[in-house]
Design a protein around this motif. Structure first.
Motif, PDB file in Angstrom:
ATOM      1  N   ILE A 299       0.501  -1.212   0.315  1.00 31.89           N
ATOM      2  CA  ILE A 299      -0.169   0.364  -0.010  1.00 31.89           C
ATOM      3  C   ILE A 299       0.733   1.242   0.240  1.00 31.89           C
ATOM      4  N   PHE A 300       0.246   2.190  -0.837  1.00 31.38           N
ATOM      5  CA  PHE A 300       1.618   3.354  -0.763  1.00 31.38           C
ATOM      6  C   PHE A 300       0.115   4.614  -1.416  1.00 31.38           C
ATOM      7  N   GLY A 301       0.740   5.831  -0.460  1.00 34.50           N
ATOM      8  CA  GLY A 301       0.325   7.245  -0.917  1.00 34.50           C
ATOM      9  C   GLY A 301       1.613   8.337  -1.500  1.00 34.50           C
ATOM     10  N   THR A 302       0.671   8.962  -1.565  1.00 33.20           N
ATOM     11  CA  THR A 302       1.343  10.437  -2.220  1.00 33.20           C
ATOM     12  C   THR A 302       0.692  11.524  -2.156  1.00 33.20           C
ATOM     13  N   ASP A 303       1.269  12.646  -1.216  1.00 32.13           N
ATOM     14  CA  ASP A 303       1.214  13.998  -0.678  1.00 32.13           C
ATOM     15  C   ASP A 303       0.642  15.004  -2.209  1.00 32.13           C
ATOM     16  N   PRO A 304      -0.232  16.192  -1.640  1.00 27.90           N
ATOM     17  CA  PRO A 304      -0.857  16.589  -2.609  1.00 27.90           C
ATOM     18  C   PRO A 304       0.128  17.348  -3.878  1.00 27.90           C
ATOM     19  N   ASP A 305       1.022  17.965  -3.730  1.00 26.55           N
ATOM     20  CA  ASP A 305       2.375  17.659  -4.937  1.00 26.55           C
ATOM     21  C   ASP A 305       3.156  16.613  -5.600  1.00 26.55           C
ATOM     22  N   CYS A 306       2.607  14.785  -4.833  1.00 24.17           N
ATOM     23  CA  CYS A 306       3.314  14.285  -4.902  1.00 24.17           C
ATOM     24  C   CYS A 306       4.542  13.758  -5.153  1.00 24.17           C
ATOM     25  N   ASP A 307       5.586  14.772  -4.085  1.00 24.67           N
ATOM     26  CA  ASP A 307       7.122  14.885  -4.470  1.00 24.67           C
ATOM     27  C   ASP A 307       7.171  13.280  -2.890  1.00 24.67           C
ATOM     28  N   ARG A 308       6.281  13.452  -2.263  1.00 25.15           N
ATOM     29  CA  ARG A 308       6.699  12.048  -1.030  1.00 25.15           C
ATOM     30  C   ARG A 308       5.581  11.341  -1.280  1.00 25.15           C
ATOM     31  N   ILE A 309       6.301   9.932  -0.424  1.00 22.48           N
ATOM     32  CA  ILE A 309       5.562   8.685  -0.393  1.00 22.48           C
ATOM     33  C   ILE A 309       5.538   8.261   0.272  1.00 22.48           C
ATOM     34  N   GLY A 310       4.256   7.405   1.183  1.00 23.81           N
ATOM     35  CA  GLY A 310       4.752   6.387   2.525  1.00 23.81           C
ATOM     36  C   GLY A 310       4.502   5.359   2.254  1.00 23.81           C
ATOM     37  N   VAL A 311       4.220   4.274   2.890  1.00 23.75           N
ATOM     38  CA  VAL A 311       4.359   2.885   2.835  1.00 23.75           C
ATOM     39  C   VAL A 311       3.897   2.360   3.287  1.00 23.75           C
ATOM     40  N   VAL A 312       3.106   1.464   2.966  1.00 26.75           N
ATOM     41  CA  VAL A 312       2.065   0.195   4.556  1.00 26.75           C
ATOM     42  C   VAL A 312       2.942  -0.346   3.934  1.00 26.75           C
ATOM     43  N   VAL A 313       3.283  -2.184   4.776  1.00 37.18           N
ATOM     44  CA  VAL A 313       3.920  -2.971   4.862  1.00 37.18           C
ATOM     45  C   VAL A 313       2.806  -4.321   6.376  1.00 37.18           C
ATOM     46  N   LYS A 314       2.542  -5.262   5.886  1.00 37.28           N
ATOM     47  CA  LYS A 314       2.407  -6.627   6.708  1.00 37.28           C
ATOM     48  C   LYS A 314       3.429  -7.027   7.481  1.00 37.28           C
ATOM     49  N   ASN A 315       3.285  -7.304   8.708  1.00 40.63           N
ATOM     50  CA  ASN A 315       4.598  -7.671   9.045  1.00 40.63           C
ATOM     51  C   ASN A 315       3.695  -9.054   9.484  1.00 40.63           C
ATOM     52  N   LYS A 316       5.218 -10.097  10.128  1.00 45.30           N
ATOM     53  CA  LYS A 316       5.002 -11.336  10.714  1.00 45.30           C
ATOM     54  C   LYS A 316       3.254 -11.420  11.520  1.00 45.30           C
ATOM     55  N   GLU A 317       2.793 -10.563  12.264  1.00 47.35           N
ATOM     56  CA  GLU A 317       1.602 -10.926  12.770  1.00 47.35           C
ATOM     57  C   GLU A 317       0.675 -10.068  12.438  1.00 47.35           C
ATOM     58  N   GLY A 318       1.010 -10.349  11.130  1.00 47.74           N
ATOM     59  CA  GLY A 318      -0.346 -10.102   9.976  1.00 47.74           C
ATOM     60  C   GLY A 318      -1.070  -8.390  10.348  1.00 47.74           C
ATOM     61  N   LYS A 319      -0.541  -7.383  10.955  1.00 47.82           N
ATOM     62  CA  LYS A 319      -0.836  -6.294  11.143  1.00 47.82           C
ATOM     63  C   LYS A 319       0.295  -5.756  10.175  1.00 47.82           C
ATOM     64  N   TYR A 320      -0.408  -4.427   9.339  1.00 49.70           N
ATOM     65  CA  TYR A 320       0.097  -3.392   8.941  1.00 49.70           C
ATOM     66  C   TYR A 320       0.650  -2.276   9.372  1.00 49.70           C
ATOM     67  N   LYS A 321       1.785  -2.041   9.185  1.00 54.76           N
ATOM     68  CA  LYS A 321       2.883  -0.916   9.517  1.00 54.76           C
ATOM     69  C   LYS A 321       3.019   0.377   9.224  1.00 54.76           C
TER      70      LYS A 321
END
Length: 573
Positions: A299-321
């Motif tokens: 999962i990822f998301g970009t800010d309004p002017d699309c120069d920054r990006i945040g990333v979400v991954v799933k850990n061993k416990e199945g939780k997204y981080k």
């Protein structure tokens, strides 16, 4: 001139439109509001303007934008002559198009040719366009990931990088010389088109940019064969990234891209989030609900002017981080360098650039691949400045640059952080690890096992007003001159004073010059490789403390950070 005198000057001016005057007349009984809008002029800093949208000299409006553009026009005419040209882009924020058009009207009024995008575009596309169209400068209307009340105005040089401090000072001098609205030369857009001063740009530039982005894919065979196996959830967070990010991924064969519908359309009110900032885990709430059914690989998301990006991954416990900016940067650095090495494309004179507050694990990764690493001051414009230097001297090859605040760049056709490029690389990296039976979370743990466990944290303290400013200055002077030699029995071995331009080795008792622009920042490195940086913010009434510890496990790091944070904050308090 007092704030009240300025207020009445605006109300009575023949150059202020009736709608703006009405907004000001509506606050005539609110003395505090009048004071806040007029006690100063909105300052053009080293990167440009940023402020709350509204009428008044201390607000973002067509008049403050017009004044800044008049100053920029004069600077360009003095330095580039009548053949100067400027490219302009804008994001999804409220009034962005209006401010972009106001800037275009003033430039054209001064006889300067303008290339204006037909619709919103990411900031990095403006950087590309300046170089692609050989413009003398660029302007982008954005306030990045600030709250919805804000907008801003950033200026770029002909190299596609944000203007340097020296150029900013020259432009500010020209802006300050504009004493009256009557000096601002606005030209009607239709007249500008007729005179050949205004060109509207779109698909031709878009295609040139998208093609260059796709060329940066490293494992092209892997993408051709397996791109359709990757599941992606993407959110543009109501910004400008939606079309270019999806277009790049689609053209490379990523068919399973699920966009967060509620956050897909541009909207300057950012109705689904408090702040449109991918550093804030809450912006991914809707994406995470979607993930329950889709079960994405990334999962990822970009800010309004699309120069920054945040990333979400799933850990061993199945939780997204949500990964930190440092974690994403380290993963990208390892992936890029290892992939280039495997493909025999790693340049012998290759360089990675990071900021002084960015994770030190980058130093270990660089060592592994025999690549030079360079530290620059906080702000991506300093990375862009180094890229320009490499290009001019021809002695070094830029590979990758990143900062802890979610900004990354590979390739050299853009000179600012670029979330379109990064979204493509994150997808490729995720796919690569998927073929090895790993998630990005697994890859991160592998990285830590290989180079050591690093944990970073940022503490921001807001100190408003004159009293707050004095406290910040006193704290910096205390740390600069009266800092003790130990922190809870651990020796401080190095001190970097970026204001004085001196690096001190406190063990060998020697010092070296720091070859960077002067900045009121201090960095301390301890014997156990933990370190902290203290930096007053350049744009807000804040002081920022960046903390970093190194341990032998995630738990060990967590424990060390709690203790280290207490010790450093006791110095600050």
């Amino acid at each position: 001139m007092t704030y009240n005198e300025k207020y009445h000057l605006w109300i009575n001016s023949n150059f202020i439109d009736e709608e703006t005057k009405k907004e000001l007349i509506d606050i005539k009984k609110d003395e505090k509001e009048i004071e806040d809008r007029f006690y100063k002029d909105l300052q053009f800093g080293t990167g440009g303007l940023r402020g709350v949208i509204g009428a008044g000299s201390n607000r973002m409006n067509i008049y403050t934008v017009g004044k800044s553009t008049e100053g920029l026009s004069r600077y360009l005419i003095n330095n580039k002559g009548k053949g100067a040209s400027v490219s302009i882009a804008y994001d999804s924020r409220n009034k962005s198009k209006e401010f972009a058009e106001a800037a275009a009207r003033v430039l054209c009024g001064n006889g300067i040719k303008v290339n204006l995008f037909e619709d919103l575009r990411p900031t990095p596309m403006l950087s590309f366009t300046v170089r692609h169209l050989k413009s003398s400068a660029g302007i982008v209307i954005t306030a990045s990931h600030n709250p919805k009340e804000y907008n801003g105005y950033k200026v770029y040089g002909e190299d596609g990088g944000q203007i340097t401090d020296r150029v900013a000072e020259e432009i500010i001098s020209e802006i300050n010389a504009v004493k009256d609205f009557s000096e601002i030369k606005f030209m009607d857009l239709e007249e500008a088109k007729e005179k050949g001063l205004l060109s509207i740009i779109g698909e031709e530039v878009d295609k040139a940019y998208i093609d260059k982005v796709k060329e940066l894919s490293i494992r092209k065979a892997l993408i051709r064969e397996k791109a359709d196996e990757l599941k992606i959830i993407y959110t543009p967070i109501h910004g400008s990234g939606n079309k270019p990010v999806r277009r790049v991924l689609k053209e490379l064969g990523y068919d399973k891209v699920y966009t967060v519908k509620e956050q897909e359309n541009p909207d300057g009110n950012f109705p689904t989030v408090e702040y449109p900032n991918p550093e804030d885990a809450k912006v991914f709430d809707i994406a995470l609900k979607m993930a329950e059914d889709i079960e994405p690989d990334i999962i990822f998301g970009t800010d309004p002017d699309c120069d920054r990006i945040g990333v979400v991954v799933k850990n061993k416990e199945g939780k997204y981080k949500v990964l930190t900016g440092n974690q994403t940067g380290a993963l990208l650095m390892e992936y890029i360098l290892s992939s280039l090495k495997e493909e025999n494309k790693l340049p012998k004179n290759g360089v990675v650039i990071k900021t002084i507050v960015t994770t030190e694990i980058a130093r270990e990764i660089a060592k592994e691949y025999n690549v030079e690493i360079i530290d620059v001051l906080t702000g991506f414009k300093y990375i862009g400045e180094k890229m320009k230097e490499f290009e001019e001297k021809g002695d070094k090859k830029y590979i990758f640059g990143f900062e802890e605040s979610y900004g990354y760049l590979t390739g050299d056709f853009v000179r600012d952080k670029d979330a379109v490029i990064t979204s493509m690389l994150i997808s490729e990296m995720t796919l690569y690890y998927k073929t090895k039976g790993m998630t990005l979370y697994d890859a991160l743990q592998e990285l830590y096992n290989k180079y050591g466990f690093y944990k970073e944290e940022l503490v921001s303290i807001t100190l408003k007003g004159k009293e707050g400013q004095e406290k910040i200055e006193n704290l910096m002077e205390h740390l600069r001159h009266s800092m003790k030699a130990h922190l809870d029995q651990v020796k401080i071995v190095k001190k970097f004073d970026y204001k004085l331009g001196i690096q001190k080795d406190l063990v060998e008792i020697n010092e070296e010059k720091i070859d960077l622009p002067k900045s009121n920042v201090l960095k301390f490195i301890l014997e156990d490789n933990s370190c902290f940086v203290v930096r007053p913010s350049g744009t807000e009434p804040k002081i920022k403390i960046y903390l970093s510890v190194v341990g032998n496990s995630s738990e060990n790091c967590k424990d060390k950070m709690i203790k280290f944070k207490e010790q450093v904050m006791s110095l600050i308090d």
